[in-house]
Design a protein around this motif. Structure first.
Motif, mmCIF file in Angstrom:
data_model
loop_
_atom_site.group_PDB
_atom_site.id
_atom_site.type_symbol
_atom_site.label_atom_id
_atom_site.label_comp_id
_atom_site.label_asym_id
_atom_site.label_seq_id
_atom_site.Cartn_x
_atom_site.Cartn_y
_atom_site.Cartn_z
ATOM 1 N N ALA A 286 -28.756 -1.197 -17.429
ATOM 2 C CA ALA A 286 -28.662 -0.909 -18.862
ATOM 3 C C ALA A 286 -27.259 -0.461 -19.275
ATOM 4 O O ALA A 286 -26.972 -0.365 -20.469
ATOM 5 C CB ALA A 286 -29.678 0.155 -19.246
ATOM 6 N N LEU B 71 -24.151 -14.402 -24.876
ATOM 7 C CA LEU B 71 -22.925 -14.548 -24.101
ATOM 8 C C LEU B 71 -22.973 -15.798 -23.248
ATOM 9 O O LEU B 71 -23.994 -16.114 -22.650
ATOM 10 C CB LEU B 71 -22.727 -13.327 -23.198
ATOM 11 C CG LEU B 71 -22.537 -11.989 -23.899
ATOM 12 C CD1 LEU B 71 -22.684 -10.847 -22.903
ATOM 13 C CD2 LEU B 71 -21.184 -11.922 -24.576
ATOM 14 N N PHE C 194 -21.356 -2.184 -16.306
ATOM 15 C CA PHE C 194 -22.651 -2.746 -15.941
ATOM 16 C C PHE C 194 -22.674 -3.113 -14.463
ATOM 17 O O PHE C 194 -21.768 -3.794 -13.974
ATOM 18 C CB PHE C 194 -22.960 -4.000 -16.758
ATOM 19 C CG PHE C 194 -23.161 -3.746 -18.225
ATOM 20 C CD1 PHE C 194 -22.117 -3.936 -19.114
ATOM 21 C CD2 PHE C 194 -24.389 -3.330 -18.711
ATOM 22 C CE1 PHE C 194 -22.291 -3.706 -20.476
ATOM 23 C CE2 PHE C 194 -24.573 -3.100 -20.071
ATOM 24 C CZ PHE C 194 -23.521 -3.285 -20.944
ATOM 25 N N GLN D 223 -17.686 -15.132 -12.662
ATOM 26 C CA GLN D 223 -17.971 -15.651 -13.990
ATOM 27 C C GLN D 223 -17.016 -15.044 -15.008
ATOM 28 O O GLN D 223 -16.729 -13.852 -14.973
ATOM 29 C CB GLN D 223 -19.410 -15.326 -14.375
ATOM 30 C CG GLN D 223 -20.442 -15.990 -13.474
ATOM 31 C CD GLN D 223 -21.852 -15.784 -13.957
ATOM 32 O OE1 GLN D 223 -22.261 -16.300 -14.994
ATOM 33 N NE2 GLN D 223 -22.619 -15.021 -13.212
ATOM 34 N N GLN E 147 -17.169 -3.878 -19.924
ATOM 35 C CA GLN E 147 -17.164 -4.454 -21.259
ATOM 36 C C GLN E 147 -16.427 -3.506 -22.200
ATOM 37 O O GLN E 147 -16.909 -2.416 -22.507
ATOM 38 C CB GLN E 147 -18.583 -4.700 -21.756
ATOM 39 C CG GLN E 147 -18.667 -5.469 -23.061
ATOM 40 C CD GLN E 147 -20.099 -5.831 -23.436
ATOM 41 O OE1 GLN E 147 -21.039 -5.101 -23.160
ATOM 42 N NE2 GLN E 147 -20.271 -6.985 -24.076
ATOM 43 N N GLY F 127 -27.411 -2.206 -27.190
ATOM 44 C CA GLY F 127 -27.578 -1.054 -26.321
ATOM 45 C C GLY F 127 -28.151 -1.352 -24.953
ATOM 46 O O GLY F 127 -28.506 -0.426 -24.217
ATOM 47 N N GLN F 128 -28.250 -2.617 -24.603
ATOM 48 C CA GLN F 128 -28.817 -2.988 -23.307
ATOM 49 C C GLN F 128 -27.855 -3.864 -22.517
ATOM 50 O O GLN F 128 -26.850 -4.349 -23.050
ATOM 51 C CB GLN F 128 -30.135 -3.735 -23.514
ATOM 52 C CG GLN F 128 -31.218 -2.915 -24.176
ATOM 53 C CD GLN F 128 -32.511 -3.674 -24.291
ATOM 54 O OE1 GLN F 128 -32.771 -4.608 -23.523
ATOM 55 N NE2 GLN F 128 -33.345 -3.285 -25.236
ATOM 56 N N GLY F 129 -28.168 -4.064 -21.256
ATOM 57 C CA GLY F 129 -27.380 -4.961 -20.434
ATOM 58 C C GLY F 129 -27.764 -6.405 -20.704
ATOM 59 O O GLY F 129 -28.828 -6.681 -21.260
ATOM 60 N N TYR G 24 -19.384 -5.080 -13.677
ATOM 61 C CA TYR G 24 -18.662 -5.655 -14.797
ATOM 62 C C TYR G 24 -18.262 -4.534 -15.763
ATOM 63 O O TYR G 24 -18.947 -3.519 -15.867
ATOM 64 C CB TYR G 24 -19.533 -6.652 -15.570
ATOM 65 C CG TYR G 24 -19.682 -8.000 -14.916
ATOM 66 C CD1 TYR G 24 -20.678 -8.239 -13.983
ATOM 67 C CD2 TYR G 24 -18.818 -9.038 -15.243
ATOM 68 C CE1 TYR G 24 -20.814 -9.480 -13.388
ATOM 69 C CE2 TYR G 24 -18.951 -10.283 -14.653
ATOM 70 C CZ TYR G 24 -19.949 -10.491 -13.733
ATOM 71 O OH TYR G 24 -20.079 -11.726 -13.151
ATOM 72 N N GLN H 215 -15.503 -7.046 -26.896
ATOM 73 C CA GLN H 215 -15.020 -8.062 -25.962
ATOM 74 C C GLN H 215 -16.154 -8.483 -25.032
ATOM 75 O O GLN H 215 -17.184 -7.830 -24.924
ATOM 76 C CB GLN H 215 -13.852 -7.524 -25.134
ATOM 77 C CG GLN H 215 -12.598 -7.224 -25.928
ATOM 78 C CD GLN H 215 -11.435 -6.852 -25.023
ATOM 79 O OE1 GLN H 215 -11.345 -7.306 -23.886
ATOM 80 N NE2 GLN H 215 -10.530 -6.033 -25.525
ATOM 81 N N GLY H 216 -15.941 -9.609 -24.355
ATOM 82 C CA GLY H 216 -16.905 -10.064 -23.362
ATOM 83 C C GLY H 216 -16.787 -9.251 -22.090
ATOM 84 O O GLY H 216 -15.923 -8.400 -21.935
ATOM 85 N N LEU H 217 -17.688 -9.531 -21.152
ATOM 86 C CA LEU H 217 -17.668 -8.828 -19.881
ATOM 87 C C LEU H 217 -16.570 -9.360 -18.976
ATOM 88 O O LEU H 217 -16.231 -10.546 -19.001
ATOM 89 C CB LEU H 217 -19.010 -8.994 -19.167
ATOM 90 C CG LEU H 217 -20.149 -8.097 -19.623
ATOM 91 C CD1 LEU H 217 -20.702 -8.561 -20.946
ATOM 92 C CD2 LEU H 217 -21.244 -8.056 -18.567
ATOM 93 N N PHE I 143 -16.529 -14.459 -18.994
ATOM 94 C CA PHE I 143 -17.372 -14.395 -20.179
ATOM 95 C C PHE I 143 -16.583 -14.654 -21.460
ATOM 96 O O PHE I 143 -15.424 -14.252 -21.594
ATOM 97 C CB PHE I 143 -18.028 -13.019 -20.294
ATOM 98 C CG PHE I 143 -19.194 -12.827 -19.367
ATOM 99 C CD1 PHE I 143 -18.999 -12.558 -18.021
ATOM 100 C CD2 PHE I 143 -20.493 -12.924 -19.837
ATOM 101 C CE1 PHE I 143 -20.070 -12.393 -17.158
ATOM 102 C CE2 PHE I 143 -21.578 -12.748 -18.990
ATOM 103 C CZ PHE I 143 -21.366 -12.483 -17.648
ATOM 104 N N GLY I 144 -17.262 -15.292 -22.409
ATOM 105 C CA GLY I 144 -16.738 -15.429 -23.750
ATOM 106 C C GLY I 144 -17.059 -14.203 -24.577
ATOM 107 O O GLY I 144 -17.770 -13.296 -24.113
ATOM 108 N N PRO I 145 -16.568 -14.159 -25.824
ATOM 109 C CA PRO I 145 -16.780 -12.992 -26.683
ATOM 110 C C PRO I 145 -18.184 -12.907 -27.265
ATOM 111 O O PRO I 145 -18.580 -11.863 -27.770
ATOM 112 C CB PRO I 145 -15.750 -13.185 -27.789
ATOM 113 C CG PRO I 145 -15.545 -14.656 -27.835
ATOM 114 C CD PRO I 145 -15.696 -15.156 -26.439
ATOM 115 N N LEU J 134 -15.346 -9.173 -14.801
ATOM 116 C CA LEU J 134 -15.742 -8.781 -13.453
ATOM 117 C C LEU J 134 -14.737 -7.781 -12.881
ATOM 118 O O LEU J 134 -13.529 -8.030 -12.867
ATOM 119 C CB LEU J 134 -15.822 -10.005 -12.552
ATOM 120 C CG LEU J 134 -16.230 -9.740 -11.100
ATOM 121 C CD1 LEU J 134 -17.695 -9.307 -11.030
ATOM 122 C CD2 LEU J 134 -15.999 -10.960 -10.235
#
Lengths: 112, 114
Positions: free
Chosen positions: A104, B90, A90, B103, A38, B40-42, A36, A42-44, B105-107, A46
C-alpha cells in the motif's frame, strides 16, 4: 497467492538521519522482490530488485535492501537521507514471474 | 530518447461507457504492462503484453482487455465502466517479456467515472 505488507504507512525522519522502510511478503514459493519510488505527480521508478544470489541488494540513490527468506522480509534502508528523498515508496513481489503485487506504500517525509 | 508516454492525461466518463487508454513504450522496449492505482493505494497489475499477446494477467475481470500493436505500443480497453474503475492507470515498458525485467513507468492516465 502472494501478498505484500508495508508495515508503516508514514515515516517522518530528519535530514541526514538513517531510515528503514519495512516490507513483509507472504509466499510459499520463490519470488522476485522490488522497491519502487513515486515522486509527486510522477510515475514509479525502480530503486532496486532481488531476483537471486546475494541477499544484500544495492540500488540507486544510495538505497539498499536485504532479502531475508526466513522472515519473508525485504526491508529498504538508507544510511543518510536527503530532503529530495521525500516520496512514496512501494514494495512489490512477483511469484513465479506471474502477477505483480504491490504494498500500500510508505510515505517518507524528510524534514530539515 | 523519449520515455514511456501515455494518452490522454485525464479522462472523465460516465458509468456504463467504454474507454480506451494508450501507451507508447520507451524506445527499444517490446513489452508493455498495465496497472491500476486507486487513490492512496499501491498499483495493481492488470496484464502484460509481449509479442502482441497477453502473457500474464492479474485479478481483473474480462471488462479489462488490451492490445499490442506491431510497433509495440499498446491500448487498454475498459468496458461497462463502474464508479470503482476511477483510478490512475499506469503503463510500464520493459525488454524481453516477464515481470523480472526492469520496468519503466509512464506518468499515467487519470480516469474519473461519474
Amino acid at each position: 497467492a502472494q501478498s505484500v505488507t508495508q508495515l508503516d504507512s508514514q515515516v517522518p525522519v530528519f535530514e541526514e538521519a538513517p531510515v528503514e522502510l519495512r516490507c513483509n511478503y507472504s509466499s510459499s514459493v520463490s519470488v522476485y522482490l522490488f522497491w519502487y519510488v513515486q515522486y509527486p505527480n510522477q510515475g514509479l521508478q525502480l530503486l532496486l530488485k532481488y531476483l537471486s544470489g546475494s541477499t544484500l541488494v544495492k540500488g540507486i540513490n544510495g538505497f539498499e535492501a536485504e532479502f531475508n527468506k526466513s522472515q519473508t522480509s525485504f526491508h529498504l534502508r538508507k544510511p543518510s537521507v536527503h530532503i529530495s528523498d521525500t516520496a512514496e515508496y512501494f514494495c512489490a513481489v512477483s511469484e513465479y514471474n506471474n502477477d505483480m503485487r504491490f504494498g500500500a506504500g510508505t510515505r517518507l517525509t524528510v524534514k530539515p | 530518447d523519449a520515455g514511456v508516454t501515455q494518452s490522454p492525461t485525464h479522462l472523465i466518463k460516465t458509468r456504463g461507457q467504454q474507454v480506451t487508454l494508450r501507451c507508447s513504450p520507451k524506445s527499444g522496449h517490446d513489452t508493455v504492462s498495465w496497472y491500476q492505482q486507486a487513490l492512496g493505494q499501491g498499483p495493481q497489475f492488470i496484464f502484460q503484453y509481449y509479442e502482441e499477446e497477453e502473457r500474464q494477467r492479474g485479478n481483473f475481470p474480462d471488462r479489462f482487455s488490451g492490445h499490442q500493436f506491431p510497433n509495440y505500443s499498446s491500448e487498454l480497453n475498459v468496458n461497462a465502466l463502474l464508479l470503482g474503475d476511477s483510478a490512475l492507470y499506469l503503463c510500464a515498458s520493459s525488454l524481453g517479456g516477464g515481470l523480472q525485467e526492469t520496468q519503466y513507468f509512464g506518468p499515467g492516465t487519470r480516469l474519473l467515472v461519474l
